[in-house]
Motif scaffolding. Structure first.
Motif, mmCIF file in Angstrom:
data_model
loop_
_atom_site.group_PDB
_atom_site.id
_atom_site.type_symbol
_atom_site.label_atom_id
_atom_site.label_comp_id
_atom_site.label_asym_id
_atom_site.label_seq_id
_atom_site.Cartn_x
_atom_site.Cartn_y
_atom_site.Cartn_z
ATOM 1 N N ALA A 135 -20.946 -40.419 51.968
ATOM 2 C CA ALA A 135 -20.427 -39.362 51.098
ATOM 3 C C ALA A 135 -18.912 -39.451 50.974
ATOM 4 O O ALA A 135 -18.208 -39.849 51.908
ATOM 5 C CB ALA A 135 -20.836 -37.990 51.634
ATOM 6 N N SER A 136 -18.396 -39.055 49.821
ATOM 7 C CA SER A 136 -16.959 -38.927 49.613
ATOM 8 C C SER A 136 -16.478 -37.623 50.235
ATOM 9 O O SER A 136 -17.243 -36.875 50.847
ATOM 10 C CB SER A 136 -16.646 -38.958 48.118
ATOM 11 N N VAL A 137 -15.191 -37.358 50.077
ATOM 12 C CA VAL A 137 -14.647 -36.115 50.625
ATOM 13 C C VAL A 137 -15.318 -34.911 49.980
ATOM 14 O O VAL A 137 -15.686 -33.937 50.657
ATOM 15 C CB VAL A 137 -13.119 -36.069 50.408
ATOM 16 N N GLN A 138 -15.505 -34.982 48.678
ATOM 17 C CA GLN A 138 -16.178 -33.896 47.976
ATOM 18 C C GLN A 138 -17.642 -33.796 48.396
ATOM 19 O O GLN A 138 -18.187 -32.689 48.538
ATOM 20 C CB GLN A 138 -16.083 -34.121 46.463
ATOM 21 N N GLY A 139 -18.281 -34.948 48.597
ATOM 22 C CA GLY A 139 -19.661 -34.934 49.055
ATOM 23 C C GLY A 139 -19.808 -34.379 50.452
ATOM 24 O O GLY A 139 -20.777 -33.680 50.765
ATOM 25 N N ARG A 140 -18.847 -34.653 51.328
ATOM 26 C CA ARG A 140 -18.897 -34.096 52.677
ATOM 27 C C ARG A 140 -18.709 -32.591 52.658
ATOM 28 O O ARG A 140 -19.327 -31.868 53.451
ATOM 29 C CB ARG A 140 -17.837 -34.765 53.545
ATOM 30 N N ASP A 141 -17.865 -32.112 51.762
ATOM 31 C CA ASP A 141 -17.718 -30.660 51.637
ATOM 32 C C ASP A 141 -19.042 -30.024 51.192
ATOM 33 O O ASP A 141 -19.400 -28.935 51.661
ATOM 34 C CB ASP A 141 -16.622 -30.332 50.633
ATOM 35 N N ALA A 142 -19.758 -30.704 50.310
ATOM 36 C CA ALA A 142 -21.054 -30.184 49.885
ATOM 37 C C ALA A 142 -22.052 -30.169 51.036
ATOM 38 O O ALA A 142 -22.821 -29.205 51.204
ATOM 39 C CB ALA A 142 -21.600 -31.022 48.726
ATOM 40 N N LEU A 143 -22.034 -31.218 51.835
ATOM 41 C CA LEU A 143 -22.918 -31.248 53.005
ATOM 42 C C LEU A 143 -22.540 -30.165 54.006
ATOM 43 O O LEU A 143 -23.410 -29.550 54.635
ATOM 44 C CB LEU A 143 -22.857 -32.631 53.660
ATOM 45 N N ILE A 144 -21.241 -29.931 54.166
ATOM 46 C CA ILE A 144 -20.809 -28.863 55.060
ATOM 47 C C ILE A 144 -21.258 -27.506 54.528
ATOM 48 O O ILE A 144 -21.611 -26.605 55.302
ATOM 49 C CB ILE A 144 -19.273 -28.922 55.234
ATOM 50 N N ALA A 145 -21.266 -27.349 53.213
ATOM 51 C CA ALA A 145 -21.750 -26.093 52.638
ATOM 52 C C ALA A 145 -23.228 -25.869 52.952
ATOM 53 O O ALA A 145 -23.643 -24.748 53.296
ATOM 54 C CB ALA A 145 -21.533 -26.100 51.121
ATOM 55 N N SER A 146 -24.023 -26.936 52.866
ATOM 56 C CA SER A 146 -25.429 -26.797 53.252
ATOM 57 C C SER A 146 -25.560 -26.557 54.744
ATOM 58 O O SER A 146 -26.438 -25.820 55.202
ATOM 59 C CB SER A 146 -26.204 -28.045 52.834
ATOM 60 N N GLY A 147 -24.676 -27.174 55.550
ATOM 61 C CA GLY A 147 -24.695 -26.914 56.981
ATOM 62 C C GLY A 147 -24.344 -25.481 57.313
ATOM 63 O O GLY A 147 -24.839 -24.925 58.307
ATOM 64 N N LEU A 148 -23.493 -24.855 56.502
ATOM 65 C CA LEU A 148 -23.167 -23.447 56.724
ATOM 66 C C LEU A 148 -24.400 -22.570 56.547
ATOM 67 O O LEU A 148 -24.617 -21.624 57.324
ATOM 68 C CB LEU A 148 -22.073 -23.013 55.752
ATOM 69 N N VAL A 149 -25.224 -22.879 55.569
ATOM 70 C CA VAL A 149 -26.462 -22.110 55.372
ATOM 71 C C VAL A 149 -27.375 -22.271 56.581
ATOM 72 O O VAL A 149 -27.940 -21.298 57.090
ATOM 73 C CB VAL A 149 -27.169 -22.563 54.080
#
Length: 333
Positions: A292-306
């Motif tokens: 994942a790119s930086v933006q993709g990692r932020d998206a994964l972190i968002a799913s991890g927050l859920v």
């Protein structure tokens, strides 16, 4: 005749030593004060770490969601490399919940039955080794379960899938099109095997704390062994079993490598548990994070927050149930 009475004078209480100090609550030693400070500091440090994790996840999640061109909660797609990115957690949330429900439906009754067998039916020379093996199963790494599931479980699931499709395929939930058995049912079975030791161990300890007088009173009234279990053991341990189930559910929700090894993921919701596809939060993070790119990692972190919020809710509910019944404390057994 004179009767003389002797008055017994109690010995005076010992004076505090040089290293002790008398307070309103009694004698407090320097070691007690140090231990209290360390314990309190550890608890505060844990809260600070949890708060820091929550702040970090929330900040990175807000960055990702603000750049998302789709609806984060309802989008059936995960494409973070486009401009603007489009991703959502609908499929991941569905797969996480469904696989966990399947695992709980399979593991909970088996775990309770094993715990009852070890505490009320099995002889001591047999219950000890079985309990020891169950404890060892809880310590097996998840990647080992994943490799076993991919190499052993998946090839042997075709017979079960065919049987379910033949007799229960009309329901739609167990319809099978003949593909590889890398579906939610296989994931649920693997997760059930993984959480079985946790639920069994906690349930066993709860059943061991049932007051002996309750069981003896039921036996004195002519109850059979099963009636003793039904009328005395299960009512007493109901809240404990629920807490054990929720602890197992917490592990099933966050399991990563085992699910990633067994499941054939896709960003589509399948009506049948036997069709390949779907995904979970943890599996998606594990499979996408490396590329994942930086933006993709932020998206994964968002799913991890859920997933983080869901896990906290499950653990909090388990603690609330335990707190309702103080007699489950080992000190009160």
């Amino acid at each position: 005749m004179d009767i003389s009475t002797t008055t017994h004078v109690p010995p005076s209480a010992p004076r505090p030593g040089a290293g002790e100090r008398r307070t309103a609550r009694g004698v407090t030693r320097p070691g007690d004060r140090i231990f209290l400070a360390l314990s309190r500091g550890s608890g505060i440090l844990l809260l600070v770490i949890m708060a820091a994790i929550a702040v970090f996840l929330t900040y990175r999640a807000c960055l990702a969601i603000s750049a998302d061109d789709g609806n984060f909660l309802t989008t059936f797609e995960w494409n973070t490399n486009t401009d603007p990115p489009v991703f959502g957690i609908a499929v991941l949330a569905f797969g996480t919940v469904v696989s966990s429900i399947v695992a709980m439906a399979l593991a909970l009754p088996i775990a309770v039955a094993i715990a009852l067998f070890l505490t009320h039916y099995a002889p001591r020379r047999l219950s000890g080794p079985i309990a020891y093996v169950i404890d060892l199963l809880a310590a097996v790494p998840s990647i080992v379960y994943g490799l076993w599931g991919a190499l052993i479980l998946v090839p042997h699931m075709q017979g079960l899938y065919g049987w379910l499709d033949r007799y229960l395929g009309w329901t739609g939930i167990f319809a099978w099109n003949g593909g590889a058995p890398r579906a939610m049912l296989t994931v649920g079975i693997l997760l059930a095997i993984m959480i079985l030791p946790i639920i069994t161990n906690v349930s066993r300890e709860v059943f061991r704390q049932v007051p002996r007088m309750h069981e003896e009173a039921a036996l004195a009234l002519g109850a059979t062994r099963w009636e003793v279990v039904r009328m005395a053991v299960l009512p007493f341990g109901r809240s404990g079993v629920i807490s054990a189930a929720m602890l197992g559910l917490g592990r099933a929700l966050g399991e990563t490598m085992a699910v990633a090894t067994v499941l054939s993921p896709s960003y589509d919701i399948q009506a049948s548990l036997l069709d390949p596809g779907g995904g979970t939060f943890a599996q998606n993070i594990a499979s996408k994070f490396g590329e994942a790119s930086v933006q993709g990692r932020d998206a994964l972190i968002a799913s991890g927050l859920v997933l983080f919020v869901i896990t906290l809710l499950v653990n909090g509910a388990a603690r609330a149930i335990i707190a309702r019944r103080k007699e489950y404390s080992g000190a009160n057994a």
